[in-house]
Write an enzyme that holds these catalytic residues in place. Structure first.
Site, short mmCIF file in Angstrom:
data_model
loop_
_atom_site.label_atom_id
_atom_site.label_comp_id
_atom_site.label_asym_id
_atom_site.label_seq_id
_atom_site.Cartn_x
_atom_site.Cartn_y
_atom_site.Cartn_z
N ARG A 69 -45.17 -28.92 64.43
CA ARG A 69 -45.80 -27.70 63.90
C ARG A 69 -45.68 -27.71 62.38
O ARG A 69 -44.57 -27.73 61.84
CB ARG A 69 -45.10 -26.47 64.48
CG ARG A 69 -45.60 -25.19 63.88
CD ARG A 69 -44.91 -23.94 64.43
NE ARG A 69 -45.42 -22.81 63.68
CZ ARG A 69 -44.68 -21.86 63.13
NH1 ARG A 69 -43.36 -21.85 63.28
NH2 ARG A 69 -45.24 -20.90 62.44
N HIS A 113 -48.65 -19.48 56.56
CA HIS A 113 -47.19 -19.35 56.55
C HIS A 113 -46.81 -18.80 55.17
O HIS A 113 -46.08 -19.44 54.41
CB HIS A 113 -46.52 -20.68 56.87
CG HIS A 113 -45.12 -20.57 57.40
ND1 HIS A 113 -44.71 -21.10 58.61
CD2 HIS A 113 -44.03 -19.98 56.89
CE1 HIS A 113 -43.43 -20.84 58.81
NE2 HIS A 113 -42.98 -20.17 57.77
N GLU A 158 -45.14 -15.14 61.69
CA GLU A 158 -44.27 -13.98 61.50
C GLU A 158 -44.87 -12.88 60.63
O GLU A 158 -44.33 -12.56 59.55
CB GLU A 158 -42.92 -14.43 60.91
CG GLU A 158 -42.18 -15.41 61.80
CD GLU A 158 -40.76 -15.72 61.31
OE1 GLU A 158 -40.40 -15.31 60.19
OE2 GLU A 158 -40.01 -16.36 62.06
N ASN A 285 -40.61 -16.89 67.51
CA ASN A 285 -39.57 -17.45 66.65
C ASN A 285 -38.31 -16.64 66.87
O ASN A 285 -38.31 -15.42 66.69
CB ASN A 285 -39.97 -17.37 65.18
CG ASN A 285 -41.19 -18.23 64.85
OD1 ASN A 285 -41.68 -18.97 65.70
ND2 ASN A 285 -41.64 -18.15 63.62
N TYR A 287 -34.14 -16.24 66.08
CA TYR A 287 -32.92 -16.61 65.36
C TYR A 287 -31.70 -15.84 65.83
O TYR A 287 -30.64 -16.42 66.02
CB TYR A 287 -33.13 -16.46 63.84
CG TYR A 287 -34.06 -17.54 63.32
CD1 TYR A 287 -33.58 -18.81 63.04
CD2 TYR A 287 -35.43 -17.32 63.19
CE1 TYR A 287 -34.42 -19.84 62.63
CE2 TYR A 287 -36.28 -18.34 62.77
CZ TYR A 287 -35.77 -19.59 62.50
OH TYR A 287 -36.61 -20.60 62.10
N GLU A 346 -40.08 -21.54 66.64
CA GLU A 346 -38.99 -21.78 65.68
C GLU A 346 -37.68 -21.37 66.31
O GLU A 346 -37.58 -20.31 66.93
CB GLU A 346 -39.14 -20.96 64.39
CG GLU A 346 -40.14 -21.49 63.42
CD GLU A 346 -40.22 -20.64 62.14
OE1 GLU A 346 -39.21 -20.04 61.74
OE2 GLU A 346 -41.32 -20.59 61.58
#
Ligand code: FCB
Length: 436
Positions: A69, A113, A158, A285, A287, A346
């Site tokens: 990606r 992005h 995002e 994504n 985290y 991600e």
């Protein structure tokens, strides 16, 4: 085929910001303003991937990923955000895509992005609805050139983080601190996504996704104030972006002291239909979870209460692998049949990696990745349709406001010499992939 990959983004790795006819982006402007990034770091050179992409492709081949990606820099393709394509910019991605295909790596292209052409920011950026149309025009140009070879497209990366950090808090480009007055940026990005999705499909693109940053939200206590604040945060971070895409409607935010969307967003006939253009997959994504408490007076309708009791990354982000399972099953429970297949686009961690003559022994990263992949498999075991996992990131790179201080790569980059050194985690991922 389950996609096992790595992810990067143009501004974070490419460098060569004035080469090949590239125009300036908001991140060039922002990072050059005093005090915006740690130690004044910029992406001017970054990993010099623009010149070293063949070496980086070799690292991917050696790793054995079946997908990569990467993002396409809008200001390389349209230096001022509109008009004819810059052939040199398109040519760079054309060669990269051919190289990936020749190496047996599926290209997954992200169109935005965060590196908006500065010329569009000068006209209001994502606060200006017209930028959504511009984005669709750019998407059409790129798809016309690459859709015959790129099977999977991600429109935006995002949009929550770009809205909140870039326009709400001002810690990312374009550096606006509008707090909740930044909400139009959500609608204009989502509209841009919908229009771009249509343009991609019209050009024969295969799969169309968007990558949302999602977080499980944990109320700090069972008090009514904390529960309400947690619901407000969940709405702003998760539902504001997932609901219109998957359900064709914005969540009601009026209960949380946030103005009703109809009062703050310029929603016109047809906008929600465009935004809800069916997706082939939802990029997620992940985290960390977020723990939320009641608001302090006068500010936002919630407070980030922080998470303790877990290991932390160099960024201070809590390491909660089961949060990924919680997130994925939660999305399935919330959206049911409306949820398309999920791709974790991600996941990764920063650590203070030390380069020694023996290499980089990043055992924490290995543990992080192993435990998150396990959590992903548990979610699949609980019936969630997950079809891909991309490690953030292939290379240590320019980590936005943190500059080069946060290292997320499977490959160490010495930013003085541009020497690449695969870390222990690279070798761990290679062995893991070989066993799949
Ligand atoms: C995500 C961004 C990505 C990277 C990681 C650490 O929010 O999409 O570019 O900075 O965080």
């Amino acid at each position: 085929m389950f996609l096992w990959g790595t992810a990067t983004a143009a501004y974070q790795i490419e460098g060569a910001v004035t080469e090949g006819g590239r125009g300036p982006s908001i991140w060039d402007t922002f990072s050059h303003e005093p005090g915006r990034t740690r130690d004044g770091h910029t992406g001017d050179v970054a990993c010099d991937h623009y010149h070293r992409w063949e070496e980086d492709l070799g690292l991917m081949s050696g790793l054995g990923v079946n997908a990569y990606r990467f993002s396409i820099a809008w200001p390389r393709v349209q230096p001022d955000g509109s008009g004819a394509a810059n052939p040199e910019g398109l040519g760079f991605y054309d060669r990269l895509v051919d190289g990936l295909l020749a190496a047996g790596v599926t290209p997954v292209s992200t169109l935005f992005h965060w590196d908006l052409p500065q010329a569009l920011q000068d006209r209001g950026g994502w606060m200006n609805r017209d930028v959504a149309e511009r984005f669709a025009g750019y998407a059409a140009i790129v798809a016309e050139r690459l859709a015959d070879r790129v099977p999977m497209w991600i429109t935006l990366n995002e949009p929550f983080v770009h809205m909140a950090f870039g326009h709400g808090l001002g810690v990312h480009a374009p550096g606006q601190a509008l707090l909740l007055d930044a909400l139009p940026v959500a609608h204009h990005q989502l509209l841009g996504h919908g229009l771009a999705a249509r343009a991609l499909r019209a050009a024969g693109a295969g799969q169309v996704l968007i990558s949302n940053n999602c977080t499980p939200v944990w109320p700090a206590s069972d008090s009514e104030e904390d529960l309400t604040a947690a619901a407000a945060y969940d709405t702003l971070h998760n539902r504001l972006f997932n609901d219109p895409l998957l359900l064709g409607a914005y969540p009601d935010m009026s209960a949380y002291g946030i103005k009703s969307v109809d009062d703050v967003l310029d929603i016109r006939d047809g906008d929600l239909a465009a935004i809800a253009t069916p997706l082939d997959g939802l990029g997620v994504n992940y985290y960390n979870p977020t723990r939320i408490a009641a608001p302090a007076p006068g500010g936002l309708p919630f407070t980030d209460a922080g998470i303790t009791g877990y290991p932390a990354t160099a960024f201070g982000w809590p390491v909660v692998p089961d949060g990924l399972r919680e997130l994925l099953t939660g999305l399935r429970d919330r959206y049911g049949e409306a949820l398309p297949p999920i791709y974790v686009t991600e996941n990764g961690c920063s650590h203070e990696d030390e380069l020694t003559p023996e290499g980089v022994d990043d055992q924490e990263r290995i543990a992080y990745l192993r435990e998150h992949v396990d959590a992903l498999q548990r979610a699949r075991g609980q019936g969630v349709d997950v079809r891909g996992y991309f490690v953030w990131s292939l290379l240590d790179n320019f980590e936005w406001a943190e500059g080069y201080h946060q290292r997320f790569g499977l490959v160490h980059v010495d930013f003085a010499t541009q020497r690449r050194t695969p870390k222990a985690s690279y070798h761990w991922y290679r062995e893991f992939l070989a066993a799949q």
